[in-house]
Structure formats: C-alpha cells, structure tokens
Design a protein around this motif. Structure first.
Motif, PDB file in Angstrom:
ATOM      1  N   THR A  65       0.905  -1.343  -0.073  1.00 54.67           N
ATOM      2  CA  THR A  65       0.076   0.041  -0.001  1.00 54.67           C
ATOM      3  C   THR A  65       0.738   1.275  -0.110  1.00 54.67           C
ATOM      4  O   THR A  65       2.221   1.114   0.071  1.00 54.67           O
ATOM      5  N   PHE A  66       0.126   2.468  -0.355  1.00 49.84           N
ATOM      6  CA  PHE A  66       1.130   3.498  -0.329  1.00 49.84           C
ATOM      7  C   PHE A  66       0.334   4.870   0.100  1.00 49.84           C
ATOM      8  O   PHE A  66      -1.121   4.552   0.179  1.00 49.84           O
ATOM      9  N   LEU A  67       0.818   5.753   0.598  1.00 51.73           N
ATOM     10  CA  LEU A  67       0.028   7.037   0.990  1.00 51.73           C
ATOM     11  C   LEU A  67       1.066   8.227   0.483  1.00 51.73           C
ATOM     12  O   LEU A  67       1.989   8.429   0.696  1.00 51.73           O
ATOM     13  N   LEU A  68       0.273   9.015  -0.253  1.00 50.95           N
ATOM     14  CA  LEU A  68       0.800  10.467  -0.597  1.00 50.95           C
ATOM     15  C   LEU A  68      -0.120  11.524   0.256  1.00 50.95           C
ATOM     16  O   LEU A  68      -1.376  11.344  -0.142  1.00 50.95           O
ATOM     17  N   LEU A  69       0.589  12.493   0.859  1.00 46.96           N
ATOM     18  CA  LEU A  69      -0.195  13.601   1.406  1.00 46.96           C
ATOM     19  C   LEU A  69       0.300  14.832   1.280  1.00 46.96           C
ATOM     20  O   LEU A  69       1.545  15.324   1.388  1.00 46.96           O
ATOM     21  N   LEU A  70      -0.565  15.742   0.458  1.00 44.83           N
ATOM     22  CA  LEU A  70       0.104  17.112   0.167  1.00 44.83           C
ATOM     23  C   LEU A  70      -0.669  18.174   0.967  1.00 44.83           C
ATOM     24  O   LEU A  70      -1.811  17.968   1.209  1.00 44.83           O
ATOM     25  N   GLU A  71       0.218  19.145   1.439  1.00 36.83           N
ATOM     26  CA  GLU A  71      -0.660  20.045   2.285  1.00 36.83           C
ATOM     27  C   GLU A  71      -0.154  21.511   2.063  1.00 36.83           C
ATOM     28  O   GLU A  71       1.109  21.579   1.798  1.00 36.83           O
ATOM     29  N   ALA A  72      -1.046  22.430   2.090  1.00 34.41           N
ATOM     30  CA  ALA A  72      -0.903  23.916   2.065  1.00 34.41           C
ATOM     31  C   ALA A  72      -1.185  24.340   3.525  1.00 34.41           C
ATOM     32  O   ALA A  72      -2.344  24.412   3.634  1.00 34.41           O
ATOM     33  N   ALA A  73      -0.293  24.824   4.379  1.00 33.10           N
ATOM     34  CA  ALA A  73      -0.524  25.254   5.565  1.00 33.10           C
ATOM     35  C   ALA A  73      -0.565  26.705   5.636  1.00 33.10           C
ATOM     36  O   ALA A  73      -0.082  27.377   4.982  1.00 33.10           O
ATOM     37  N   ASN A  74      -1.709  27.168   6.546  1.00 34.22           N
ATOM     38  CA  ASN A  74      -1.682  28.642   6.614  1.00 34.22           C
ATOM     39  C   ASN A  74      -2.141  29.354   5.311  1.00 34.22           C
ATOM     40  O   ASN A  74      -1.586  30.461   5.159  1.00 34.22           O
ATOM     41  N   LEU A  75      -3.018  28.634   4.575  1.00 34.73           N
ATOM     42  CA  LEU A  75      -3.041  29.247   3.172  1.00 34.73           C
ATOM     43  C   LEU A  75      -4.098  30.374   3.152  1.00 34.73           C
ATOM     44  O   LEU A  75      -5.211  30.392   3.626  1.00 34.73           O
ATOM     45  N   GLY A  76      -3.462  31.566   2.682  1.00 38.05           N
ATOM     46  CA  GLY A  76      -4.253  32.778   2.845  1.00 38.05           C
ATOM     47  C   GLY A  76      -4.001  33.606   4.099  1.00 38.05           C
ATOM     48  O   GLY A  76      -4.679  34.505   4.362  1.00 38.05           O
ATOM     49  N   ARG A  77      -2.908  33.274   4.965  1.00 29.66           N
ATOM     50  CA  ARG A  77      -2.981  33.727   6.145  1.00 29.66           C
ATOM     51  C   ARG A  77      -2.226  35.228   6.056  1.00 29.66           C
ATOM     52  O   ARG A  77      -1.189  35.292   5.339  1.00 29.66           O
ATOM     53  N   THR A  78      -2.624  36.161   6.700  1.00 33.10           N
ATOM     54  CA  THR A  78      -2.002  37.577   6.549  1.00 33.10           C
ATOM     55  C   THR A  78      -0.983  37.830   7.781  1.00 33.10           C
ATOM     56  O   THR A  78      -1.192  37.477   8.915  1.00 33.10           O
ATOM     57  N   THR A  79       0.090  38.196   7.074  1.00 37.38           N
ATOM     58  CA  THR A  79       1.258  38.630   8.352  1.00 37.38           C
ATOM     59  C   THR A  79       1.581  40.104   8.036  1.00 37.38           C
ATOM     60  O   THR A  79       1.515  40.597   6.731  1.00 37.38           O
TER      61      THR A  79
END
Length: 181
Positions: A65-79
């Motif tokens: 079996t396999f697992l691929l996980l893509l993540e975009a963290a804090n997408l659109g967060r203003t600093t």
C-alpha cells in the motif's frame, strides 16, 4: 467502488483520494505597528485555511500500500511586517507523507519513506481529531532537536497490532540530524 470506498482500477490496484479543509479565524491586536501616540496597534482579523490537504492512499496487489499527502498550511494567512505592510501566504504546498507499506501480517508490516516520527502517541493521531486547537507544545518539543519536517522524517519502520488490536508497536530508523562534515 470497493467495500472501503476506494476506486478499484483493476484486479490488483485501488486508490482512495481524500480532501481535508480546516478553516481558522483569529482576531489579533497588531502590536508590531505603533500608533502615532505610542498606543497599541489596531486589531487584525485573519480568516484562512489552517490546513488544506489532498490525500492519495492506495494499494498494489494485496500486500503493498502507499500514502501520498500534500498540504498547504496557513493558506491565505496575513502577516504584518514592522513597517506596516502586509502579505498573504499562498505558496506553502509541501509533501507531508510519501511512503510505501509492505503489509505481511496484521502483527507486522514494514514502511519506508517520509512519515510521522513515532516519538509520542499524540503525533500519530490525525490533526482533525485533536481536542485542542492545534499541535500541543508537549507533542512537538522534539522538533527543533531532530529537525523534522512537520513532525515527519524519512526512514524505515516496522509496526503492527498485537493482543487483538489492543497494543500497537512501532520501531523505526529515521534520518534525524547529521553531524557537519
């Protein structure tokens, strides 16, 4: 569709796509930008995606079996910068997990690739099941010392379930920190 909601693409191949979106909203007093009279800054309201994840799990034959996980963290967060300028983050897409698992028996399987480092139980649970708002500081205290990527590292581990699924074990070898040459 298979019995576990996977897409069966042949006799020996299946894939299970997934999506997780976790919204976040915060109201922060902007202390970086001082007002003309020296008082504290204005309030800033941020609404963004704390986690946006795309999963691809699947299997080839019955044991691999396999697992691929893509993540975009804090997408659109203003600093806010000290000069008062603001920026929004839209460039955070990373591979969180990418590993293969050879499932020889319920009591024994081998995994290799980029995966969660089994330092404590809280790290191994899904972030969508946390009772706190985010990763607890006690769970993530080792991050600086082992230089992982979001609680993950590359390596090989053996894991399995024993005693009628009441005991799970994990033993692994991970890349960790290397001595400078």
């Amino acid at each position: 569709m298979g019995p576990s909601n996977e897409l069966v693409l042949g006799e020996n191949f299946f894939i299970r796509p997934g999506l997780m979106l976790q919204g976040w909203s915060e109201l922060l007093q902007d202390r970086v930008v001082q007002q003309p009279e020296g008082e504290e800054g204005d309030y800033q309201w941020n609404t963004y995606l704390r986690r946006a994840r795309i999963f691809f799990a699947g299997g080839v034959f019955k044991k691999l079996t396999f697992l691929l996980l893509l993540e975009a963290a804090n997408l659109g967060r203003t600093t806010t910068a000290p000069d008062g300028s603001t920026t929004k983050a839209f460039d955070t897409l990373v591979f969180q997990d990418a590993f293969l698992s050879l499932n020889l028996h319920q009591a024994f399987s081998l995994q290799a690739g980029l995966m969660l480092s089994p330092f404590c139980r809280n790290i191994l649970q899904s972030t969508s099941t946390y009772t706190s708002l985010d990763v607890l500081t006690t769970s993530a205290t080792f991050i600086g010392s082992v230089q992982t990527s979001a609680l993950r590292d590359t390596g090989v581990q053996a894991k399995g379930q024993l005693l009628s699924d009441r005991l799970e074990y994990r033993v692994g070898f991970f890349q960790g920190i290397r001595q400078p040459s």
